[in-house]
Design a protein around this motif. Structure first.
Motif, mmCIF file in Angstrom:
data_model
loop_
_atom_site.group_PDB
_atom_site.id
_atom_site.type_symbol
_atom_site.label_atom_id
_atom_site.label_comp_id
_atom_site.label_asym_id
_atom_site.label_seq_id
_atom_site.Cartn_x
_atom_site.Cartn_y
_atom_site.Cartn_z
ATOM 1 N N GLN A 90 3.272 0.504 -9.337
ATOM 2 C CA GLN A 90 2.872 0.758 -10.729
ATOM 3 C C GLN A 90 1.343 0.690 -10.848
ATOM 4 O O GLN A 90 0.664 0.002 -10.083
ATOM 5 N N TYR A 91 0.838 1.442 -11.827
ATOM 6 C CA TYR A 91 -0.575 1.403 -12.172
ATOM 7 C C TYR A 91 -0.809 0.186 -13.053
ATOM 8 O O TYR A 91 0.047 -0.158 -13.882
ATOM 9 N N LEU A 106 -3.356 -0.112 -8.117
ATOM 10 C CA LEU A 106 -1.927 0.137 -7.969
ATOM 11 C C LEU A 106 -1.301 -1.098 -7.340
ATOM 12 O O LEU A 106 -1.850 -1.682 -6.409
ATOM 13 N N TYR A 108 1.929 -2.425 -5.397
ATOM 14 C CA TYR A 108 3.116 -2.028 -4.622
ATOM 15 C C TYR A 108 3.942 -3.280 -4.344
ATOM 16 O O TYR A 108 3.399 -4.272 -3.861
ATOM 17 N N TYR A 178 5.974 7.410 -7.842
ATOM 18 C CA TYR A 178 5.628 5.985 -7.870
ATOM 19 C C TYR A 178 6.621 5.094 -7.140
ATOM 20 O O TYR A 178 6.813 3.934 -7.480
ATOM 21 N N THR A 195 2.364 8.985 -4.713
ATOM 22 C CA THR A 195 1.354 8.668 -5.719
ATOM 23 C C THR A 195 0.129 9.529 -5.455
ATOM 24 O O THR A 195 0.073 10.239 -4.453
#
Lengths: 378, 124
Positions: A90-91, A106, A108, A178, A195
């Motif tokens: 996710q950002y 980001l 992970y 993502y 991504t």
């Protein structure tokens, strides 16, 4: 960019390859990086219409692991990492107590209690120090700057999947946007993430530094029939701007909050306390005074980072990014304006080297890729 | 790309092609390579008086803005209006696409400019 450094420039594992291939090199965030190979316009168009290959090994990788790793990430990252499954990304924002951006990143989730944070090249040391300090009270969680263990290649564009697929046994169609998967690329151990920073479909491939050149060459070879070309940071910047992705140091920094940057969607409002939460909740309740907008130029000219914006003759804000976009063929940009002037079609002026030049607020993003034919939930 | 032997060059990477008391002025192939894709060329009005080394306009590429400097003193006699709509021709043919024609007021200044081989040494 914002700070000039005296230290010698750092080099990615592909530095010699870039130089041997005739790329034009520049200093960026303390790194010696290719700004363009064949030209920004050509590279930009390749990514929008076919695919382009980027070396983004300058990006930093910070790992957080330990029994309380989730709690540690939840504390320093604005987005809600508890919503991530292992294999998902996710950002997010790395925020100061004021709700402003130390960096964006980001996140992970490699395993339930093991996270990988990908941060901006110029901020690695600052971010690592900040994170290490902030997670001290959390308990069993340790942060490690693992940047030197990763090279990172990005293959971006509508043809990215067909170029990468022949090099790996990983079923790329099974990796949703993502999400990421582990496997081999060109017989090299790799993490393949769906991504990117271009607004196109594509993959970012983490590989060991000593194998980066082999994977780089293999991807270009696989992409020969599709005319895949190597791309530099110049095209990466024009591509991300068309897609309205923020650039730390330009559009977001330690003076702009997540709400002002219109990034409320990366704030985990429902989760427990995190750095910056109180300031953002207060700002959400009381309202923001300014917000980022997209704009396009009405008059001829390119509004660039740092140029002043004027409304009715008075200085009202600042341009944070601007360029002539190769694909949309317009001069566009982003700026912070007072909230009473952010409605689409609002006109304002930008001071371009002493000349007041008319611009118009437009909705973001400037460019949205055609809907991919992907299964539901992608 | 070859640097025409008949042109004179500046250290700021402009060229001037002089015929009589007039000279066509443009930027060199080296300059356009450094700039990358050109998107705007901003030129002065006809009649503007320039001193040698004075800025007569700007050239803007996707990534940067640069000033254009006059190789000699004089008065702007013509501007290349075609560059307004086709700025990218500066990339494709930098030595063929002039920007302004200047009427020289001090032809002696050209003695201080570089010839093609001196310029090529400069950019080596």
């Amino acid at each position: 960019m914002e700070q000039a450094t005296e230290a010698p420039l750092r080099k990615t594992p592909l530095n010699a390859r870039h130089r041997a291939s005739g790329a034009r090199m520049v200093s960026f965030g303390g790194w010696d990086m290719p700004v363009e190979y064949s030209g920004i316009v050509q590279e930009h168009m390749a990514v929008r219409t076919r695919a382009g290959l980027f070396d983004v090994s300058h990006m930093g990788e910070i790992e957080i692991a330990g029994r309380d790793a989730l709690a540690a990430v939840q504390r320093i990252s604005s987005n809600d990492a508890s919503r991530l499954q292992a294999g998902q990304a996710q950002y997010s924002g790395l925020l100061s107590p004021r709700g402003t951006f130390v960096d964006d990143l980001l996140v992970y989730r490699l395993a339930p209690a093991h996270f990988l944070l990908v941060v901006n090249a110029g901020n690695i040391a600052k971010d690592y120090a900040w994170i290490a300090e902030q997670i001290k009270p959390v308990g069993d969680a340790v942060a490690v700057d693992a940047s030197s263990r990763y090279a990172l290649l990005a293959i971006q564009g509508p043809a990215a999947k067909e170029v990468l697929q022949p090099l790996t046994a990983v079923e790329l169609d099974s990796i949703k946007y993502y999400w990421f998967s582990h496997g081999e690329v060109a017989s090299v151990r790799a993490t393949i993430s769906r991504t990117g920073y271009t607004g196109e479909d594509g993959f970012e491939v983490f590989v060991p530094p000593q194998s980066a050149d082999r994977v780089w060459q293999a991807i270009l070879e696989s992409g020969r029939a599709t005319d895949v070309i190597p791309c530099g940071l110049g095209a990466r910047d024009t591509l991300r701007l068309e897609a309205a992705m923020r650039l730390h140091g330009n559009d977001i920094d330690e003076t702009t909050t997540a709400l002002e940057a219109d990034l409320g969607w990366i704030v985990g409002w429902k989760k427990d306390d995190f750095v910056g939460a109180a300031a953002l909740r207060e700002q959400k309740a009381s309202g923001i005074g300014r917000r980022i907008v997209g704009f396009e130029m009405i008059d001829r000219g390119i509004a660039r980072h740092g140029y002043d914006a004027y409304i009715n003759g008075a200085k009202a804000g600042t341009v944070t990014s601007g360029t002539q976009t190769p694909f949309l063929k317009k001069a566009i940009g982003m700026a912070y304006l007072p909230v009473e002037h952010i409605a689409p079609d609002t006109e304002f002026d930008v001071d371009i080297r002493g000349r007041r030049t008319r611009a118009r607020v437009v909705p973001l993003p400037f460019y949205k890729r055609p809907r991919p034919e992907r299964g539901a939930g992608g | 790309m070859a640097y025409p032997a008949g042109f004179k060059y500046t250290k700021d990477h402009e060229w001037i092609d002089i015929a009589g008391d007039r000279g066509k002025v443009g930027i060199t192939d080296y300059a356009q390579q450094q700039l990358g894709d050109v998107v705007y060329v901003e030129l002065p009005e006809v009649g503007v008086k320039l001193k040698q080394g004075q800025s007569f306009g700007t050239i803007e590429s996707v990534k940067a803005v640069s000033e254009l400097y006059s190789p000699v003193s004089g008065e702007v006699a013509e501007i290349n209006t075609a560059l307004k709509d086709k700025p990218e021709t500066v990339n494709s043919d930098p030595h063929g696409n002039w920007m302004i024609v200047i009427k020289l007021t001090n032809p002696g200044e050209t003695g201080g400019l570089l010839d093609a081989s001196q310029y090529q040494n400069l950019i080596k």
